[in-house]
Design a protein around this motif. Structure first.
Motif, PDB file in Angstrom:
ATOM      1  N   THR A   1       0.822  -1.211   0.000  1.00  0.00           N
ATOM      2  CA  THR A   1       0.000   0.000   0.000  1.00  0.00           C
ATOM      3  C   THR A   1       0.860   1.266   0.000  1.00  0.00           C
ATOM      4  N   VAL A   2       2.015   1.216   0.662  1.00  0.00           N
ATOM      5  CA  VAL A   2       2.938   2.358   0.606  1.00  0.00           C
ATOM      6  C   VAL A   2       3.429   2.547  -0.825  1.00  0.00           C
ATOM      7  N   VAL A   3       3.805   1.444  -1.460  1.00  0.00           N
ATOM      8  CA  VAL A   3       4.236   1.511  -2.859  1.00  0.00           C
ATOM      9  C   VAL A   3       3.102   2.031  -3.735  1.00  0.00           C
ATOM     10  N   GLY A   4       1.868   1.565  -3.471  1.00  0.00           N
ATOM     11  CA  GLY A   4       0.715   2.005  -4.247  1.00  0.00           C
ATOM     12  C   GLY A   4       0.488   3.502  -4.136  1.00  0.00           C
TER      13      GLY A   4
ATOM     14  N   TYR B   1       0.687   8.632  -6.734  1.00  0.00           N
ATOM     15  CA  TYR B   1       0.967  10.068  -6.632  1.00  0.00           C
ATOM     16  C   TYR B   1       1.862  10.529  -7.775  1.00  0.00           C
ATOM     17  N   LYS B   2       2.877   9.723  -8.087  1.00  0.00           N
ATOM     18  CA  LYS B   2       3.809  10.095  -9.145  1.00  0.00           C
ATOM     19  C   LYS B   2       3.331   9.661 -10.527  1.00  0.00           C
ATOM     20  N   GLU B   3       2.215   8.926 -10.561  1.00  0.00           N
ATOM     21  CA  GLU B   3       1.638   8.433 -11.829  1.00  0.00           C
ATOM     22  C   GLU B   3       2.648   7.623 -12.629  1.00  0.00           C
ATOM     23  N   LYS B   4       3.287   6.677 -11.952  1.00  0.00           N
ATOM     24  CA  LYS B   4       4.262   5.798 -12.591  1.00  0.00           C
ATOM     25  C   LYS B   4       3.532   4.614 -13.207  1.00  0.00           C
ATOM     26  N   LEU B   5       3.514   4.538 -14.517  1.00  0.00           N
ATOM     27  CA  LEU B   5       2.725   3.528 -15.214  1.00  0.00           C
ATOM     28  C   LEU B   5       3.197   2.113 -14.892  1.00  0.00           C
ATOM     29  N   VAL B   6       4.503   1.869 -15.003  1.00  0.00           N
ATOM     30  CA  VAL B   6       5.032   0.528 -14.741  1.00  0.00           C
ATOM     31  C   VAL B   6       4.768   0.121 -13.293  1.00  0.00           C
ATOM     32  N   GLY B   7       4.976   1.061 -12.379  1.00  0.00           N
ATOM     33  CA  GLY B   7       4.712   0.778 -10.973  1.00  0.00           C
ATOM     34  C   GLY B   7       3.257   0.441 -10.715  1.00  0.00           C
ATOM     35  N   LEU B   8       2.346   1.140 -11.376  1.00  0.00           N
ATOM     36  CA  LEU B   8       0.920   0.867 -11.214  1.00  0.00           C
ATOM     37  C   LEU B   8       0.550  -0.518 -11.744  1.00  0.00           C
TER      38      LEU B   8
ATOM     39  N   GLU C   1      -9.911  -3.845  -1.356  1.00  0.00           N
ATOM     40  CA  GLU C   1      -8.787  -4.092  -2.259  1.00  0.00           C
ATOM     41  C   GLU C   1      -9.252  -4.162  -3.713  1.00  0.00           C
ATOM     42  N   PHE C   2     -10.393  -4.793  -3.946  1.00  0.00           N
ATOM     43  CA  PHE C   2     -10.933  -4.895  -5.308  1.00  0.00           C
ATOM     44  C   PHE C   2     -11.248  -3.503  -5.871  1.00  0.00           C
ATOM     45  N   ILE C   3     -11.836  -2.642  -5.046  1.00  0.00           N
ATOM     46  CA  ILE C   3     -12.133  -1.276  -5.491  1.00  0.00           C
ATOM     47  C   ILE C   3     -10.834  -0.527  -5.800  1.00  0.00           C
ATOM     48  N   SER C   4      -9.795  -0.742  -4.965  1.00  0.00           N
ATOM     49  CA  SER C   4      -8.495  -0.114  -5.223  1.00  0.00           C
ATOM     50  C   SER C   4      -7.927  -0.567  -6.558  1.00  0.00           C
ATOM     51  N   MET C   5      -8.074  -1.850  -6.844  1.00  0.00           N
ATOM     52  CA  MET C   5      -7.586  -2.376  -8.127  1.00  0.00           C
ATOM     53  C   MET C   5      -8.302  -1.722  -9.299  1.00  0.00           C
ATOM     54  N   LEU C   6      -9.612  -1.488  -9.148  1.00  0.00           N
ATOM     55  CA  LEU C   6     -10.362  -0.847 -10.226  1.00  0.00           C
ATOM     56  C   LEU C   6      -9.850   0.573 -10.472  1.00  0.00           C
ATOM     57  N   PHE C   7      -9.633   1.319  -9.391  1.00  0.00           N
ATOM     58  CA  PHE C   7      -9.094   2.679  -9.550  1.00  0.00           C
ATOM     59  C   PHE C   7      -7.711   2.640 -10.187  1.00  0.00           C
ATOM     60  N   ALA C   8      -6.885   1.654  -9.794  1.00  0.00           N
ATOM     61  CA  ALA C   8      -5.555   1.537 -10.373  1.00  0.00           C
ATOM     62  C   ALA C   8      -5.642   1.228 -11.869  1.00  0.00           C
ATOM     63  N   LEU C   9      -6.559   0.345 -12.250  1.00  0.00           N
ATOM     64  CA  LEU C   9      -6.730   0.008 -13.665  1.00  0.00           C
ATOM     65  C   LEU C   9      -7.222   1.212 -14.463  1.00  0.00           C
ATOM     66  N   PHE C  10      -8.185   1.937 -13.909  1.00  0.00           N
ATOM     67  CA  PHE C  10      -8.686   3.134 -14.591  1.00  0.00           C
ATOM     68  C   PHE C  10      -7.570   4.178 -14.745  1.00  0.00           C
ATOM     69  N   LEU C  11      -6.742   4.293 -13.694  1.00  0.00           N
ATOM     70  CA  LEU C  11      -5.641   5.252 -13.748  1.00  0.00           C
ATOM     71  C   LEU C  11      -4.620   4.839 -14.816  1.00  0.00           C
ATOM     72  N   ILE C  12      -4.365   3.551 -14.928  1.00  0.00           N
ATOM     73  CA  ILE C  12      -3.452   3.051 -15.963  1.00  0.00           C
ATOM     74  C   ILE C  12      -3.981   3.397 -17.348  1.00  0.00           C
ATOM     75  N   VAL C  13      -5.285   3.158 -17.562  1.00  0.00           N
ATOM     76  CA  VAL C  13      -5.893   3.452 -18.860  1.00  0.00           C
ATOM     77  C   VAL C  13      -5.810   4.942 -19.162  1.00  0.00           C
ATOM     78  N   ARG C  14      -6.123   5.779 -18.164  1.00  0.00           N
ATOM     79  CA  ARG C  14      -6.101   7.225 -18.378  1.00  0.00           C
ATOM     80  C   ARG C  14      -4.693   7.723 -18.684  1.00  0.00           C
ATOM     81  N   ILE C  15      -3.695   7.210 -17.971  1.00  0.00           N
ATOM     82  CA  ILE C  15      -2.314   7.629 -18.229  1.00  0.00           C
ATOM     83  C   ILE C  15      -1.872   7.204 -19.628  1.00  0.00           C
ATOM     84  N   CYS C  16      -2.289   5.994 -20.033  1.00  0.00           N
ATOM     85  CA  CYS C  16      -1.934   5.529 -21.379  1.00  0.00           C
ATOM     86  C   CYS C  16      -2.590   6.402 -22.455  1.00  0.00           C
TER      87      CYS C  16
END
Length: 220
Positions: free
Chosen positions: A70-73, A78-85, A196-211
């Motif tokens: 979660t710290v890594v997340g 925050y830094k919008e690191k695509l690979v990290g996400l 955790e599942f909701i967090s994963m959804l936000f992470a996936l949406f953030l990945i799509v938006r950054i891409c």
């Protein structure tokens, strides 16, 4: 044709802020998991021959992973690191599978806890039964048998050694204790899994938006 271009926010901030908040909640829950697992393990460590302590140990491991992940997340969001996400999402999926396994195992074992614990009690040594009887303040496994430790055996008027059944039998006390704690573990697993599942959804949406809209170099 339905226009789906505006389903995601135009700025990643609307995705990463909830993701950071959810990761903060999961970090706090990770502390709770480690604390509860550690407490249960310390209490039951001397009863591991009678009560399986793999579940508290598993909860501690999952809690530690949550604290780190979660710290890594929060940082990569925050830094919008695509690979990290991407790596964050993959590891969260693995943890979600582990949580489902722990929660499902807790609920399934809870429904039939008496049989394996009773079998372990019969195989336990006299000293192990004494420790369990002292810990749970009970005597013998059931009224129908004499599987007691020496501290719960008395000599009757005829000079025979018989079980002392003045206390509650251990099958009632031990099984009830295990079932209550397994219910708490299963419920905690389900709760953490949903967040955790909701967090994963936000992470996936953030990945799509950054891409779709990479941030400019002057973003920072």
């Amino acid at each position: 044709m339905v226009d789906t271009s505006d389903l995601l926010p135009k700025t990643p901030r609307y995705l990463k802020v909830p993701l950071i908040i959810l990761n903060t909640i999961l970090w706090l829950l990770g502390i709770v998991l480690v604390a509860c697992g550690g407490y249960a393990l310390s209490k039951l460590s001397h009863l591991d021959d009678i009560i399986n302590v793999s579940l508290p140990a598993g909860i501690i491991v999952i809690g530690v992973f949550f604290l780190v992940l979660t710290v890594v997340g929060c940082v990569v969001a925050y830094k919008e690191k695509l690979v990290g996400l991407v790596f964050y999402t993959v590891f969260m999926l693995i943890l979600l599978v582990c949580l489902i396994g722990v929660g499902g195992g807790a609920f399934s074992y809870r429904n039939d806890a008496a049989k394996p614990i009773g079998t372990a009690w019969d195989k336990a040594t006299n000293d192990e039964r004494n420790i369990a009887q002292e810990f749970f303040d009970c005597c013998c496994w059931t009224d129908a048998n004499s599987t007691c430790g020496s501290n719960c055996q008395v000599v009757n008027e005829t000079g025979s050694v018989v079980p002392n059944l003045n206390k509650t039998t251990c099958n009632i006390t031990v099984v009830d204790y295990v079932q209550k704690n397994l219910y708490v573990a299963g419920a905690a697993g389900v709760t953490v899994g949903v967040i955790e599942f909701i967090s994963m959804l936000f992470a996936l949406f953030l990945i799509v938006r950054i891409c779709k809209n990479p941030r400019p170099k002057s973003y920072d």
